[in-house]
Write a protein that holds these residues in place. Sequence first.
Motif: not given
Length: 163
Positions: A100, A103, A106, A119, A121, A127, A145, A149
């Motif tokens: 996580w 990330v 989202i 997603f 990164f 992605t 999630v 995040v």
Amino acid sequence: MSDPVRKFVVETVLFLVGLIVTIGLPWLVMRALRSGRPSTTPRPITDDGAGGKVIPVIATFSGLRGLPWIGFASNSLNPRLVITADGITYRVMAQRTRRWSEVEAIDVRSFGATVNLGFVFRGTPVTLDANVGSTILAAQTLALVPDHVALTDRARSLPADTR
């Protein structure tokens, strides 16, 4: 049949085929996209037996940051997205795991019958997009999630009753 008549018939057939391709095919594609609606009855999220939740995805895509609808790799035969307490496990070309902390954000994008979880990164232009096919399933996935995040405005704006 004489040569001028044969030539006229061939040219007419080629013109009609060209007309169908240039007008008819785009019309059919747009009609299909406009009539497509996200599913209202998604497949259920299941347990993987190791504490993760398996999200039933239609396809997964690897793309580039800033180009959300263009992917350079896709998997519609054996896609995978698993949400765990530590991060995600996904399969586009090969199975990969991201924590996580990797990330950045989202996002949720929808067009026609396509509902993609995107997603982004940290530290890479690559992605992951996962087509879940339903806003209900997208909201259920986002509910899994962790709170730390980041979600985009579109992801946060999913109807609360679908979460």
